[in-house]
Design a protein around this motif. Structure first.
Motif, PDB file in Angstrom:
ATOM      1  N   LYS A  28       0.817  -1.203   0.000  1.00 23.75           N
ATOM      2  CA  LYS A  28       0.000   0.000   0.000  1.00 23.75           C
ATOM      3  C   LYS A  28       0.857   1.261   0.000  1.00 23.75           C
ATOM      4  O   LYS A  28       0.564   2.219  -0.701  1.00 23.75           O
ATOM      5  N   PHE A  29       1.946   1.267   0.775  1.00 22.41           N
ATOM      6  CA  PHE A  29       2.808   2.436   0.790  1.00 22.41           C
ATOM      7  C   PHE A  29       3.462   2.655  -0.557  1.00 22.41           C
ATOM      8  O   PHE A  29       3.674   3.792  -0.985  1.00 22.41           O
ATOM      9  N   ARG A  30       3.802   1.578  -1.241  1.00 23.71           N
ATOM     10  CA  ARG A  30       4.389   1.714  -2.574  1.00 23.71           C
ATOM     11  C   ARG A  30       3.360   2.268  -3.549  1.00 23.71           C
ATOM     12  O   ARG A  30       3.699   3.054  -4.441  1.00 23.71           O
ATOM     13  N   SER A  31       2.108   1.892  -3.375  1.00 18.79           N
ATOM     14  CA  SER A  31       1.047   2.475  -4.199  1.00 18.79           C
ATOM     15  C   SER A  31       0.912   3.964  -3.918  1.00 18.79           C
ATOM     16  O   SER A  31       0.771   4.775  -4.837  1.00 18.79           O
ATOM     17  N   SER A 103      -6.842  -7.767 -16.735  1.00 17.23           N
ATOM     18  CA  SER A 103      -7.161  -9.094 -16.210  1.00 17.23           C
ATOM     19  C   SER A 103      -5.894  -9.876 -15.897  1.00 17.23           C
ATOM     20  O   SER A 103      -5.841 -10.621 -14.906  1.00 17.23           O
ATOM     21  N   VAL A 104      -4.853  -9.693 -16.708  1.00 14.07           N
ATOM     22  CA  VAL A 104      -3.574 -10.341 -16.420  1.00 14.07           C
ATOM     23  C   VAL A 104      -2.984  -9.779 -15.134  1.00 14.07           C
ATOM     24  O   VAL A 104      -2.467 -10.530 -14.292  1.00 14.07           O
ATOM     25  N   ALA A 105      -3.065  -8.472 -14.966  1.00 11.08           N
ATOM     26  CA  ALA A 105      -2.540  -7.846 -13.750  1.00 11.08           C
ATOM     27  C   ALA A 105      -3.202  -8.426 -12.515  1.00 11.08           C
ATOM     28  O   ALA A 105      -2.540  -8.812 -11.545  1.00 11.08           O
ATOM     29  N   TRP A 106      -4.544  -8.516 -12.526  1.00 11.29           N
ATOM     30  CA  TRP A 106      -5.250  -9.065 -11.372  1.00 11.29           C
ATOM     31  C   TRP A 106      -4.934 -10.542 -11.165  1.00 11.29           C
ATOM     32  O   TRP A 106      -4.811 -11.014 -10.032  1.00 11.29           O
ATOM     33  N   MET A 107      -4.804 -11.273 -12.256  1.00 12.18           N
ATOM     34  CA  MET A 107      -4.454 -12.687 -12.141  1.00 12.18           C
ATOM     35  C   MET A 107      -3.115 -12.856 -11.437  1.00 12.18           C
ATOM     36  O   MET A 107      -2.964 -13.695 -10.541  1.00 12.18           O
ATOM     37  N   ARG A 108      -2.123 -12.039 -11.818  1.00 11.89           N
ATOM     38  CA  ARG A 108      -0.806 -12.127 -11.187  1.00 11.89           C
ATOM     39  C   ARG A 108      -0.861 -11.669  -9.725  1.00 11.89           C
ATOM     40  O   ARG A 108      -0.187 -12.238  -8.869  1.00 11.89           O
ATOM     41  N   ILE A 109      -1.667 -10.646  -9.443  1.00 15.06           N
ATOM     42  CA  ILE A 109      -1.821 -10.200  -8.058  1.00 15.06           C
ATOM     43  C   ILE A 109      -2.358 -11.350  -7.197  1.00 15.06           C
ATOM     44  O   ILE A 109      -1.830 -11.630  -6.117  1.00 15.06           O
ATOM     45  N   LEU A 159       7.541 -13.473 -17.248  1.00 13.64           N
ATOM     46  CA  LEU A 159       8.271 -12.262 -17.621  1.00 13.64           C
ATOM     47  C   LEU A 159       9.147 -12.447 -18.847  1.00 13.64           C
ATOM     48  O   LEU A 159       9.898 -11.544 -19.221  1.00 13.64           O
ATOM     49  N   SER A 160       9.047 -13.576 -19.490  1.00 12.43           N
ATOM     50  CA  SER A 160       9.960 -13.891 -20.599  1.00 12.43           C
ATOM     51  C   SER A 160       9.749 -13.028 -21.834  1.00 12.43           C
ATOM     52  O   SER A 160      10.675 -12.849 -22.627  1.00 12.43           O
ATOM     53  N   ASP A 161       8.537 -12.476 -22.010  1.00 16.19           N
ATOM     54  CA  ASP A 161       8.254 -11.706 -23.224  1.00 16.19           C
ATOM     55  C   ASP A 161       7.770 -10.296 -22.926  1.00 16.19           C
ATOM     56  O   ASP A 161       7.140  -9.657 -23.761  1.00 16.19           O
ATOM     57  N   ARG A 162       8.073  -9.804 -21.716  1.00 15.32           N
ATOM     58  CA  ARG A 162       7.570  -8.482 -21.345  1.00 15.32           C
ATOM     59  C   ARG A 162       8.458  -7.856 -20.280  1.00 15.32           C
ATOM     60  O   ARG A 162       9.188  -8.554 -19.591  1.00 15.32           O
ATOM     61  N   ASP A 163       8.356  -6.547 -20.154  1.00  9.85           N
ATOM     62  CA  ASP A 163       9.152  -5.832 -19.150  1.00  9.85           C
ATOM     63  C   ASP A 163       8.562  -5.961 -17.754  1.00  9.85           C
ATOM     64  O   ASP A 163       9.291  -6.023 -16.764  1.00  9.85           O
ATOM     65  N   TYR A 164       7.222  -5.965 -17.692  1.00  8.56           N
ATOM     66  CA  TYR A 164       6.525  -6.033 -16.415  1.00  8.56           C
ATOM     67  C   TYR A 164       5.439  -7.102 -16.497  1.00  8.56           C
ATOM     68  O   TYR A 164       5.109  -7.596 -17.570  1.00  8.56           O
ATOM     69  N   LEU A 165       4.855  -7.439 -15.382  1.00  9.16           N
ATOM     70  CA  LEU A 165       3.953  -8.580 -15.338  1.00  9.16           C
ATOM     71  C   LEU A 165       2.716  -8.432 -16.213  1.00  9.16           C
ATOM     72  O   LEU A 165       2.228  -9.416 -16.775  1.00  9.16           O
ATOM     73  N   ALA A 166       2.188  -7.211 -16.325  1.00 11.57           N
ATOM     74  CA  ALA A 166       0.975  -7.010 -17.118  1.00 11.57           C
ATOM     75  C   ALA A 166       1.262  -6.466 -18.505  1.00 11.57           C
ATOM     76  O   ALA A 166       0.346  -6.076 -19.225  1.00 11.57           O
ATOM     77  N   GLY A 167       2.516  -6.411 -18.891  1.00 14.64           N
ATOM     78  CA  GLY A 167       2.876  -5.881 -20.207  1.00 14.64           C
ATOM     79  C   GLY A 167       4.131  -5.051 -20.121  1.00 14.64           C
ATOM     80  O   GLY A 167       5.110  -5.447 -19.492  1.00 14.64           O
ATOM     81  N   ASN A 168       4.109  -3.876 -20.708  1.00 13.29           N
ATOM     82  CA  ASN A 168       5.286  -3.015 -20.712  1.00 13.29           C
ATOM     83  C   ASN A 168       5.147  -1.816 -19.783  1.00 13.29           C
ATOM     84  O   ASN A 168       5.913  -0.861 -19.880  1.00 13.29           O
ATOM     85  N   THR A 169       4.157  -1.864 -18.887  1.00 18.67           N
ATOM     86  CA  THR A 169       3.927  -0.777 -17.946  1.00 18.67           C
ATOM     87  C   THR A 169       3.886  -1.318 -16.522  1.00 18.67           C
ATOM     88  O   THR A 169       3.240  -2.338 -16.247  1.00 18.67           O
ATOM     89  N   PHE A 170       4.577  -0.656 -15.623  1.00 17.35           N
ATOM     90  CA  PHE A 170       4.593  -1.015 -14.210  1.00 17.35           C
ATOM     91  C   PHE A 170       3.183  -0.961 -13.640  1.00 17.35           C
ATOM     92  O   PHE A 170       2.425  -0.039 -13.927  1.00 17.35           O
ATOM     93  N   SER A 171       2.820  -1.933 -12.812  1.00 11.93           N
ATOM     94  CA  SER A 171       1.465  -1.989 -12.271  1.00 11.93           C
ATOM     95  C   SER A 171       1.452  -2.526 -10.840  1.00 11.93           C
ATOM     96  O   SER A 171       2.491  -2.890 -10.275  1.00 11.93           O
ATOM     97  N   LEU A 172       0.257  -2.606 -10.286  1.00 12.99           N
ATOM     98  CA  LEU A 172       0.078  -3.173  -8.955  1.00 12.99           C
ATOM     99  C   LEU A 172       0.583  -4.608  -8.875  1.00 12.99           C
ATOM    100  O   LEU A 172       1.020  -5.063  -7.813  1.00 12.99           O
ATOM    101  N   ALA A 173       0.526  -5.310 -10.001  1.00 13.36           N
ATOM    102  CA  ALA A 173       1.013  -6.692 -10.013  1.00 13.36           C
ATOM    103  C   ALA A 173       2.499  -6.743  -9.696  1.00 13.36           C
ATOM    104  O   ALA A 173       2.968  -7.630  -8.971  1.00 13.36           O
ATOM    105  N   ALA A 176       3.009  -6.163  -6.017  1.00 15.83           N
ATOM    106  CA  ALA A 176       2.651  -7.352  -5.244  1.00 15.83           C
ATOM    107  C   ALA A 176       3.748  -8.406  -5.311  1.00 15.83           C
ATOM    108  O   ALA A 176       4.102  -9.014  -4.289  1.00 15.83           O
ATOM    109  N   LEU A 177       4.309  -8.627  -6.503  1.00 13.56           N
ATOM    110  CA  LEU A 177       5.357  -9.637  -6.632  1.00 13.56           C
ATOM    111  C   LEU A 177       6.631  -9.199  -5.920  1.00 13.56           C
ATOM    112  O   LEU A 177       7.244  -9.994  -5.201  1.00 13.56           O
TER     113      LEU A 177
END
Length: 225
Positions: A28-31, A103-109, A159-173, A176-177
């Motif tokens: 939460k603090f990071r958010s 949906s990918v972001a929430w799945m990873r969260i 993470l093999s085909d992307r910079d961040y878990l939900a794509g190429n943009t930093f997210s809550l996922a 969480a990781l």
């Protein structure tokens, strides 16, 4: 690591978020930091039962943290707070707008709960809390490492085909990781140098240097190993 009885109150417009410096509170603090929300700290004592006192139970009948108070709005449960913050303060979003990516972001969260379960069920937490020593419990530590490596292989593949878990943009996922994997760094794992999980290493190198991460490292970590 030693227990850290420092709780925080985060406040931006009216009220606060209260909780101890644990995985979910760090999330939460990071958010807050990513979104540029100001917050202040408040000292509570878990040993004194502050989260079980009537004034806290009036906010959260389960007596747990994190608990968010924003004006008349009271929320608990980490994922509910994350969703609320992102929608109420959308200027700096931490979830993708695209439905597929979101949906990918929430799945990873949600999957980070499985990772936490691996830490718990494998016996890793006993080594993390220094109840056991890898040098003294070699066979048990080897079994723990095998289970954790199996889980890390999944995240490395994500993470093999992307910079961040939900794509190429930093997210809550990613928050969480990181908040889960930092436990491994605390016991000596160096993801950036790790050739076994190179995609995690590349991701770690980008995430760990963000201001939101550096500003939310619990202060007791600097003097405990």
């Amino acid at each position: 690591p030693k227990s850290f009885p420092h709780y925080f109150r985060a406040r931006w417009h009216k009220e606060c978020c209260i909780g101890p410096v644990g995985v979910h509170m760090c999330e939460k603090f990071r958010s807050f930091e990513e979104k540029g929300l100001q917050y202040e700290s408040k000292l509570l004592s878990a040993a004194s039962g502050d989260t079980k006192k009537p004034e806290f139970l009036a906010l959260n009948p389960r007596g747990k943290v994190p608990t968010l108070v924003d004006g008349d709005k009271v929320l608990y449960e980490s994922d509910a707070i994350a969703l609320y913050l992102d929608e109420k303060y959308p200027e700096k979003p931490l979830l993708p707008k695209d439905l597929d990516a979101k949906s990918v972001a929430w799945m990873r969260i949600f999957e980070t709960s499985t990772l936490a379960g691996v830490f718990r069920d494998s016996g890793f937490n006993q080594f993390y809390n220094k109840q056991k020593n890898p040098q003294e419990s070699v066979e048990e530590w080897t079994e723990v490492a095998i289970k954790i490596k199996g889980e890390l292989a999944l995240w490395n593949n994500y993470l093999s085909d992307r910079d961040y878990l939900a794509g190429n943009t930093f997210s809550l996922a990613d928050i969480a990781l990181f908040s889960q994997l930092v436990a491994l760094e605390r016991v000596g794992k160096k993801f950036v140098e790790d050739k076994e999980f190179p995609h995690i290493g590349s991701w770690w190198g980008k995430v760990s240097v963000r201001d939101s991460i550096k500003k939310t490292v619990p202060p007791h970590w600097s003097n405990t190993q």
